[in-house]
Design an enzyme around this catalytic site. Structure first.
Site, PDB file in Angstrom:
ATOM      1  N   SER A  48      20.133 -27.789  34.551  1.00 23.09           N
ATOM      2  CA  SER A  48      19.590 -26.621  33.820  1.00 23.09           C
ATOM      3  C   SER A  48      18.009 -27.196  32.839  1.00 23.09           C
ATOM      4  O   SER A  48      17.130 -25.745  33.305  1.00 23.09           O
ATOM      5  CB  SER A  48      19.997 -25.869  32.383  1.00 23.09           C
ATOM      6  OG  SER A  48      20.259 -26.940  31.580  1.00 23.09           O
ATOM      7  N   GLU A  49      18.396 -28.056  32.592  1.00 22.50           N
ATOM      8  CA  GLU A  49      16.320 -28.072  31.832  1.00 22.50           C
ATOM      9  C   GLU A  49      16.400 -29.913  31.933  1.00 22.50           C
ATOM     10  O   GLU A  49      16.704 -30.152  31.596  1.00 22.50           O
ATOM     11  CB  GLU A  49      16.245 -27.328  30.478  1.00 22.50           C
ATOM     12  CG  GLU A  49      15.661 -26.722  30.509  1.00 22.50           C
ATOM     13  CD  GLU A  49      16.513 -25.533  29.873  1.00 22.50           C
ATOM     14  OE1 GLU A  49      16.530 -23.969  30.805  1.00 22.50           O
ATOM     15  OE2 GLU A  49      18.283 -25.748  30.112  1.00 22.50           O
TER      16      GLU A  49
END
Length: 289
Positions: A48-49
Site C-alpha cells: 500500500s505504501e
C-alpha cells in the site's frame, strides 16, 4: 549507466505479530532518487505504501534527529501515511541504531514526529483532521457500495484529507463491519472529481473487547482497494469520536483481514498514534541511476 544497490526493509505496522497489521516497504537513501525511480520501486514493492527516507543537513541515519520522508503507493504519491511513517521510524530506531528519543520527518504534511517508547512501541505526532457533516445524497452511490444494506447513522467528510467517513448505526456489531465486501472498482466509477480519495466506515466499539471504535478503509482512487491499517484515517476518526464520546484517549481496531491496533491521544490540534511493529524482511534492491 551506474548500477548500485539500496537497502530495503518490509515492516508490519500497528501490530506485534508477523503477517498482520499493515506492511510497508522502507528505503533509507544516502543519496536521493528521482521521483520516477521512486514510483518504479513502489510499484515493484506493490504494497500500500513505500516510504523513502532521506538524510538532511549532511548527518547520518544513526545520528540525525531530522529526515525527509515521502510516501508512494503502487500508483500515486500521497501526502500523509501513518503506517509507513511508523515503519520508517522503526527502521531508524531498531535497525540503523539511532538513539534519539524523538526524530522529525519533513513531509508534504509538515513536520511529523516519531517518539521511541520504552516498551519498543513508537508514537507518531500527527495533525488532527476533523471532519464535518456532509450531505449523504451527494455521494449516495458510494455510500451504497461501501455500506451495502446496512444503515448509516452519520456521514462526514474531511476536506483536508479528502476522506469520506461513514458511521454504521449502533445496532450493528463488529462482525457486521468485517463482513462487508464492497466492489472497489465500482467506487471508482461513482467518484472521479477528487472530492473523495478514501472512504472510512466506522462503528462504535465494544467495551468487552477493549476498543472504543472499529473501522475499515477503502482507497481505490490512490491504488489501494482496502488498506489493512491506516494511520492517516485515524487522524479523522480520532476527531470524530472525540465529539461522540467527549474524551481524548481511545483504543481502536481496524478490522481488515490482517487487522491492527492503535492507541490514540488527542492534544489540542495534534493526535498521537501509538503502535508496535513486526520486522519482516531486509534486503537490497538493484537499481540503475
Amino acid at each position: 549507466m551506474e548500477q548500485t544497490f539500496t537497502a530495503v526493509y518490509i515492516v508490519d505496522a500497528f501490530t506485534n505479530e508477523l503477517f498482520s497489521g499493515n506492511p510497508a516497504a522502507v528505503c533509507c537513501l544516502e543519496k536521493d532518487f528521482s521521483d520516477s525511480l521512486k514510483r518504479k520501486i513502489a510499484a515493484e514493492m506493490n504494497l500500500s505504501e513505500t516510504a523513502f527516507v532521506t538524510i538532511e543537513n549532511g548527518e547520518t541515519f544513526e545520528k540525525s534527529p531530522k529526515f525527509g520522508l515521502r510516501w508512494f503507493t503502487p500508483t500515486h504519491e500521497v501526502d500523509l501515511c501513518g503506517h509507513a511513517t511508523l515503519a520508517a521510524a522503526a527502521i531508524i530506531f531498531h535497525k540503523l541504531g539511532n538513539k534519539e528519543k524523538a526524530i522529525e520527518f519533513n513531509t508534504h504534511s509538515g513536520i511529523l514526529k516519531a517518539i521511541q517508547e520504552k516498551d519498543s512501541s513508537i508514537t507518531l505526532d500527527f495533525p488532527l483532521n476533523p471532519p464535518s457533516p456532509y450531505q449523504a445524497q451527494n455521494l449516495k452511490d458510494i455510500i451504497r457500495v461501501v455500506a451495502e444494506n446496512l444503515e448509516i447513522q452519520d456521514v462526514q467528510h474531511s476536506s483536508t484529507t479528502k476522506k469520506l467517513l461513514l458511521r454504521l448505526a449502533d445496532k450493528y456489531k463488529r462482525h457486521d463491519l468485517e463482513n462487508l465486501n464492497p466492489s472497489t472498482q465500482e467506487l471508482l466509477s461513482y467518484e472521479s472529481n477528487g472530492v473523495v480519495k478514501g472512504v472510512i466506515i466506522t462503528l462504535q466499539g465494544d467495551a468487552n473487547e477493549g476498543y472504543d471504535f472499529y473501522s475499515r478503509y477503502f482507497a481505490p482512487w490512490v491504488g489501494i482497494p482496502e488498506d489493512p491499517v491506516t494511520g492517516s484515517a485515524h487522524t479523522v476518526l480520532a476527531a470524530y469520536w472525540q465529539k461522540v464520546y467527549n474524551k481524548d484517549q481511545f483504543r481502536a481496531r481496524q478490522c481488515s483481514k490482517r487487522g491492527g491496533d492503535l492507541n490514540i491521544k488527542i492534544i489540542g490540534q495534534r493526535v498521537k498514534l501509538t503502535g508496535e511493529v513486526a520486522h519482516v524482511l531486509e534486503g537490497k534492491i538493484r537499481i540503475k541511476l
